[in-house]
Motif scaffolding. Structure first.
Motif, PDB file in Angstrom:
ATOM      1  N   ASP A 143       3.891  13.478  -3.759  1.00  0.00           N
ATOM      2  CA  ASP A 143       2.574  12.904  -4.057  1.00  0.00           C
ATOM      3  C   ASP A 143       1.743  12.793  -2.776  1.00  0.00           C
ATOM      4  OD1 ASP A 143       3.140  12.605  -6.745  1.00  0.00           O
ATOM      5  OD2 ASP A 143       3.991  10.597  -6.468  1.00  0.00           O
ATOM      6  N   ARG A 144       0.438  12.860  -2.942  1.00  0.00           N
ATOM      7  CA  ARG A 144      -0.484  12.682  -1.822  1.00  0.00           C
ATOM      8  C   ARG A 144      -1.819  12.201  -2.366  1.00  0.00           C
ATOM      9  NH1 ARG A 144      -3.674  17.787  -0.936  1.00  0.00           N
ATOM     10  NH2 ARG A 144      -3.688  17.452   1.307  1.00  0.00           N
ATOM     11  N   PRO A 145      -2.681  11.643  -1.525  1.00  0.00           N
ATOM     12  CA  PRO A 145      -4.008  11.228  -2.000  1.00  0.00           C
ATOM     13  C   PRO A 145      -4.829  12.436  -2.428  1.00  0.00           C
ATOM     14  CG  PRO A 145      -3.467  10.236   0.127  1.00  0.00           C
ATOM     15  CD  PRO A 145      -2.449  11.283  -0.122  1.00  0.00           C
ATOM     16  N   SER A 146      -5.923  12.174  -3.126  1.00  0.00           N
ATOM     17  CA  SER A 146      -6.839  13.249  -3.485  1.00  0.00           C
ATOM     18  C   SER A 146      -7.485  13.809  -2.229  1.00  0.00           C
ATOM     19  CB  SER A 146      -7.926  12.723  -4.422  1.00  0.00           C
ATOM     20  OG  SER A 146      -8.776  11.808  -3.734  1.00  0.00           O
ATOM     21  N   ALA A 147      -8.007  15.028  -2.340  1.00  0.00           N
ATOM     22  CA  ALA A 147      -8.695  15.641  -1.206  1.00  0.00           C
ATOM     23  C   ALA A 147      -9.878  14.789  -0.766  1.00  0.00           C
ATOM     24  CB  ALA A 147      -9.157  17.053  -1.569  1.00  0.00           C
TER      25      ALA A 147
END
Length: 233
Positions: A143-147
């Protein structure tokens, strides 16, 4: 940490991460063309688990190809191997790892850090002496934050703090966006190595996207590698 100088900002440079390396021959065969295809500031070498002697041998198989071109060689973790392998520094994950490792790397080697989930963590890393902070990398679950959230974090950091910020771009559109948002370096990995057209062409296209993003911001110059180290091994 004093505020950064006013624009124009230096042009972002590429930070190329390798696949996880077991046999270095495949990456070694591609490095000369890759480093000739774009302006790469540093290569992050990722190693599969093994004994220290084997890992050092893998690093030393790649080091001349990287450092002879003036590009810095960093290790993902394994700060204890940096000096023994002649690397230029290490990338750590999390504040605790950074604080534990700084005495090993400073003052001669680069200490970068990612895994910074909050603004507070980022500021603590900068105050502790990190040579750069990384935003946008996936966590252990992918998982990662949105662009857009990553771009906002980059802009916030670039406007207020001195240490360089690195953005992990997962595709060419993100590379362009992050360049326009104030990143000093753009880290790329799978989008280069898995491109069916070849890694060198993929990297050249990403470099073009970064340049366009930077132009849209109105910047002009070039950023040197963090801590001023280039091929110090």
């Amino acid at each position: 940490m004093p505020p950064k100088a006013a624009p124009p900002r230096p042009a972002p440079r590429l930070y190329l991460a390798t696949p996880v390396i077991d046999d270095p021959s495949h990456v070694a065969a591609q490095l000369p063309a890759l480093l000739a295809s774009a302006d790469v500031a540093a290569v992050l070498v990722r190693l599969s688990p093994s004994d220290p002697r084997t890992m050092i041998s893998r690093i030393k198989a790649l080091a001349p190809l990287i450092q002879s071109t003036g590009v810095a060689l960093l290790l993902e973790a394994h700060a204890d191997l940096v000096a023994r392998a002649g690397a230029d520094g290490a990338h750590l994950t999390g504040i605790e790892a950074l604080q534990e490792t700084l005495p090993v790397l400073k003052p001669d080697r680069i200490a970068g850090v990612g895994g910074l989930s909050t603004r507070h963590d980022s500021m603590v890393a900068g105050e502790a002496g990190a040579d750069y902070v990384l935003f946008g990398e996936p966590d252990e679950t992918g998982d990662r934050p949105s662009a857009e959230a990553i771009a906002e974090r980059l802009t916030w950091w670039a406007e207020l703090f001195e240490p360089p910020c690195v953005a992990h771009a997962m595709n060419i559109d993100e590379a362009r966006l992050f360049a326009a948002s104030g990143a000093d370096f753009i880290l790329v990995d799978d989008i280069v190595w898995t491109d069916t057209r070849g890694a060198a062409l993929a990297l050249a296209d990403i470099a073009t996207a970064i340049a366009r993003g930077h132009e849209s911001q109105g910047g002009a110059e070039r950023t040197d590698p963090p801590h001023g180290v280039r091929g110090a091994g």
